[in-house]
Write a protein that holds these residues in place. Sequence first.
Motif, PDB file in Angstrom:
ATOM      1  N   ARG A   1       9.414  -2.195  -4.522  1.00  0.00           N
ATOM      2  CA  ARG A   1      10.046  -0.941  -4.131  1.00  0.00           C
ATOM      3  C   ARG A   1       9.316  -0.273  -2.979  1.00  0.00           C
ATOM      4  NH1 ARG A   1      14.297   0.621  -3.307  1.00  0.00           N
ATOM      5  NH2 ARG A   1      15.057   0.057  -5.373  1.00  0.00           N
ATOM      6  N   LEU A   2       7.986  -0.286  -2.986  1.00  0.00           N
ATOM      7  CA  LEU A   2       7.219   0.440  -1.977  1.00  0.00           C
ATOM      8  C   LEU A   2       6.482  -0.454  -0.991  1.00  0.00           C
ATOM      9  CD1 LEU A   2       5.589   3.247  -4.152  1.00  0.00           C
ATOM     10  CD2 LEU A   2       7.579   3.411  -2.682  1.00  0.00           C
ATOM     11  N   GLY A   3       6.399  -1.744  -1.287  1.00  0.00           N
ATOM     12  CA  GLY A   3       5.553  -2.630  -0.513  1.00  0.00           C
ATOM     13  C   GLY A   3       5.733  -2.617   0.988  1.00  0.00           C
ATOM     14  N   PRO A   4       6.928  -2.947   1.513  1.00  0.00           N
ATOM     15  CA  PRO A   4       7.085  -3.043   2.961  1.00  0.00           C
ATOM     16  C   PRO A   4       6.676  -1.778   3.706  1.00  0.00           C
ATOM     17  CG  PRO A   4       8.967  -3.991   1.843  1.00  0.00           C
ATOM     18  CD  PRO A   4       8.136  -3.331   0.794  1.00  0.00           C
ATOM     19  N   VAL A   5       7.010  -0.606   3.159  1.00  0.00           N
ATOM     20  CA  VAL A   5       6.686   0.639   3.850  1.00  0.00           C
ATOM     21  C   VAL A   5       5.212   0.994   3.702  1.00  0.00           C
ATOM     22  CG1 VAL A   5       7.107   3.117   3.881  1.00  0.00           C
ATOM     23  CG2 VAL A   5       9.022   1.551   3.646  1.00  0.00           C
ATOM     24  N   PHE A   6       4.753   0.998   2.467  1.00  0.00           N
ATOM     25  CA  PHE A   6       3.398   1.487   2.219  1.00  0.00           C
ATOM     26  C   PHE A   6       2.325   0.517   2.697  1.00  0.00           C
ATOM     27  CE2 PHE A   6      -0.303   1.788  -0.609  1.00  0.00           C
ATOM     28  CZ  PHE A   6      -0.716   3.068  -0.281  1.00  0.00           C
ATOM     29  N   PHE A   7       2.438  -0.747   2.312  1.00  0.00           N
ATOM     30  CA  PHE A   7       1.368  -1.687   2.611  1.00  0.00           C
ATOM     31  C   PHE A   7       1.254  -2.004   4.097  1.00  0.00           C
ATOM     32  CE2 PHE A   7       2.080  -2.439  -1.908  1.00  0.00           C
ATOM     33  CZ  PHE A   7       0.780  -2.378  -2.370  1.00  0.00           C
ATOM     34  N   LEU A   8       2.368  -2.058   4.795  1.00  0.00           N
ATOM     35  CA  LEU A   8       2.281  -2.264   6.237  1.00  0.00           C
ATOM     36  C   LEU A   8       1.625  -1.065   6.914  1.00  0.00           C
ATOM     37  CD1 LEU A   8       5.685  -3.965   7.125  1.00  0.00           C
ATOM     38  CD2 LEU A   8       3.426  -5.000   6.997  1.00  0.00           C
ATOM     39  N   GLY A   9       1.910   0.127   6.385  1.00  0.00           N
ATOM     40  CA  GLY A   9       1.283   1.318   6.951  1.00  0.00           C
ATOM     41  C   GLY A   9      -0.218   1.322   6.723  1.00  0.00           C
ATOM     42  N   VAL A  10      -0.649   0.917   5.512  1.00  0.00           N
ATOM     43  CA  VAL A  10      -2.077   0.847   5.223  1.00  0.00           C
ATOM     44  C   VAL A  10      -2.755  -0.187   6.108  1.00  0.00           C
ATOM     45  CG1 VAL A  10      -3.774   0.231   3.464  1.00  0.00           C
ATOM     46  CG2 VAL A  10      -1.820   1.667   2.858  1.00  0.00           C
ATOM     47  N   LEU A  11      -2.109  -1.346   6.282  1.00  0.00           N
ATOM     48  CA  LEU A  11      -2.691  -2.386   7.131  1.00  0.00           C
ATOM     49  C   LEU A  11      -2.866  -1.900   8.568  1.00  0.00           C
ATOM     50  CD1 LEU A  11      -0.861  -5.599   5.868  1.00  0.00           C
ATOM     51  CD2 LEU A  11      -3.272  -5.008   5.587  1.00  0.00           C
ATOM     52  N   GLN A  12      -1.900  -1.127   9.050  1.00  0.00           N
ATOM     53  CA  GLN A  12      -2.005  -0.625  10.420  1.00  0.00           C
ATOM     54  C   GLN A  12      -3.192   0.319  10.578  1.00  0.00           C
ATOM     55  OE1 GLN A  12       1.700   1.060  11.655  1.00  0.00           O
ATOM     56  NE2 GLN A  12       2.624  -0.929  12.084  1.00  0.00           N
ATOM     57  N   THR A  13      -3.501   1.079   9.525  1.00  0.00           N
ATOM     58  CA  THR A  13      -4.639   1.993   9.619  1.00  0.00           C
ATOM     59  C   THR A  13      -5.969   1.255   9.523  1.00  0.00           C
ATOM     60  OG1 THR A  13      -4.643   2.392   7.225  1.00  0.00           O
ATOM     61  CG2 THR A  13      -3.291   3.856   8.579  1.00  0.00           C
ATOM     62  N   MET A  14      -5.952   0.047   8.963  1.00  0.00           N
ATOM     63  CA  MET A  14      -7.185  -0.715   8.792  1.00  0.00           C
ATOM     64  C   MET A  14      -7.597  -1.439  10.075  1.00  0.00           C
ATOM     65  SD  MET A  14      -6.561  -2.361   5.008  1.00  0.00           S
ATOM     66  CE  MET A  14      -8.005  -3.420   5.155  1.00  0.00           C
ATOM     67  N   TYR A  15      -6.650  -1.595  10.982  1.00  0.00           N
ATOM     68  CA  TYR A  15      -6.948  -2.334  12.201  1.00  0.00           C
ATOM     69  C   TYR A  15      -6.903  -1.399  13.408  1.00  0.00           C
ATOM     70  CZ  TYR A  15      -6.333  -6.697   9.633  1.00  0.00           C
ATOM     71  OH  TYR A  15      -6.467  -7.736   8.747  1.00  0.00           O
ATOM     72  N   GLU A  16      -7.644  -1.754  14.417  1.00  0.00           N
ATOM     73  CA  GLU A  16      -7.577  -1.035  15.681  1.00  0.00           C
ATOM     74  C   GLU A  16      -7.146  -2.004  16.776  1.00  0.00           C
ATOM     75  OE1 GLU A  16     -12.337  -1.471  16.808  1.00  0.00           O
ATOM     76  OE2 GLU A  16     -11.410   0.494  16.541  1.00  0.00           O
ATOM     77  N   LYS A  17      -6.410  -1.500  17.739  1.00  0.00           N
ATOM     78  CA  LYS A  17      -5.911  -2.348  18.795  1.00  0.00           C
ATOM     79  C   LYS A  17      -7.052  -2.815  19.698  1.00  0.00           C
ATOM     80  CE  LYS A  17      -1.264  -0.367  19.001  1.00  0.00           C
ATOM     81  NZ  LYS A  17      -0.252   0.277  19.877  1.00  0.00           N
ATOM     82  N   PRO A  18      -7.107  -4.111  20.017  1.00  0.00           N
ATOM     83  CA  PRO A  18      -8.170  -4.603  20.899  1.00  0.00           C
ATOM     84  C   PRO A  18      -7.951  -4.142  22.330  1.00  0.00           C
ATOM     85  CG  PRO A  18      -6.595  -6.346  20.430  1.00  0.00           C
ATOM     86  CD  PRO A  18      -6.201  -5.180  19.565  1.00  0.00           C
ATOM     87  N   ARG A  19      -9.028  -4.020  23.066  1.00  0.00           N
ATOM     88  CA  ARG A  19      -8.949  -3.599  24.467  1.00  0.00           C
ATOM     89  C   ARG A  19      -9.042  -4.801  25.401  1.00  0.00           C
ATOM     90  NH1 ARG A  19     -12.974   1.705  24.121  1.00  0.00           N
ATOM     91  NH2 ARG A  19     -11.789   2.800  22.470  1.00  0.00           N
TER      92      ARG A  19
END
Length: 463
Positions: free
Chosen positions: A434-452
């Motif tokens: 029910r919540l996986g695609p929205v919540f977990f993808l959002g958490v993963l995005q906060t765990m990573y930073e874009k490389p320069r």
Amino acid sequence: MRFRSNPGKAVAQSLGTPLAYPLYYFLLTILVGTVLLHQPLSLEQGGISWVDALFTATSATCVTGLAVVDTGTHFTLFGQSVILALIQLGGLGVMTYASLVFYLWRKRVSVADRIAVGQSLLHDPSFKLGRFLLRLILWTLTIEGGGLLLLHLADPKGFSWYSSLFHSVSAFCNAGFSLYSDSLSAWRNNLWVNLVFIFLITAGGIGFSVLVEFEQVAVEKLGRKNRTKRCKGLSWYSRVVLVTSFWLVVGGAAVLFFAEFIGFHQPMKLNTAILSSFFQSVTCRTAGFNTLDIGGMTNLSLVAMMALMLIGGSPGSCAGGVKTTTFRALTAFTMAQVRGREQSVVNGRALDQVSLRKAFTLSLFAFFIVTLATLILTFTEGGDVPHPYARGQFLEILFESVSAFGTVGLSTGLTPQLSSAGKIVISTLMFVGRLGPVFFLGVLQTMYEKPRYRWPEENILVG
């Protein structure tokens, strides 16, 4: 991308943002429902374990419909009302959060804000959150009220006013809970009852934004003074949703009709066979009602139903699954590759790379979660049994896993036989589905930073 210097802190920060609001909403609702369903006031006879109460509350809140005990006989009127309230809260919660996400996407805000539900909405002066929520609730109550009335009129004896209310809410929220032990099998031949359920399931599964567009088009057509002027009509997105949903239902019904009624073991009149195939194809799209015995269907039917359950309904709806738009994006990409085209075209529009990447990510996420849950259940539900004595069990477990992740609620009969560990796995799968695609993808995005920087690219031999 690489991990931030402190990924744990990043996760903690994400849990304190509006991104995590759906998580807290559903967890709190499930916990309250579990406590209420465990009380003697909710139980008709005997007791219910905390695991079974948790399973039932999770299934109701996540609008799934899998049940370890019979809802109509095991629970009192109070217990059934608790389940009904959980279904309504879960359905409204799903539609609210998903619709707000859809609104953010349509407004072309940042990637992070597209999956967040919160303060950024209030920064748009044209958006009135209170009016939005009121409109959603009015739509929900109107459709459910219409379903209540139609069901009672179609069969006053079979559907009392309370039963009509329960099944109308359950159908619109795509929950699949029924007060009857054989679901809707008694109404297999009743055309009007089938049509009412098909309407409710479809309305709850196409998305709130599509319903609003229907309203706008109807008002525009009725309010036209100049009859020669053409109405703007439905948007490209709504047309894609409706066309994709139509062909999935028709294709699923055709496969089920062939697998069950042409040369196989289900003797039935032609009109009943067509109606049953059509109804089962619709309800596979995360509703969970059935007019056929799921445990007695052919393997071809079960495989086709798993495909429909995994796809699910449309964004911004009560339905689960990877969604019809994800499926349509994947098919468009596949056809483009077969034809040697660079762009993936859907109904005269090319899909952008962000949408395609998101479609592939959600599909891989679903595949990984379902596979992992299936492997765990294979171990917990008889991993020590030799294969000759466990024939057919793997298909039943896989069907159960797909049904739980897609928040469908159909079962071959395995649900009541699950061990305590298996019930916990399925409960977790329903919640993640029910919540996986929205919540977990959002958490993963906060765990990573874009490389320069960018890595040098290289070709690799594939296929």
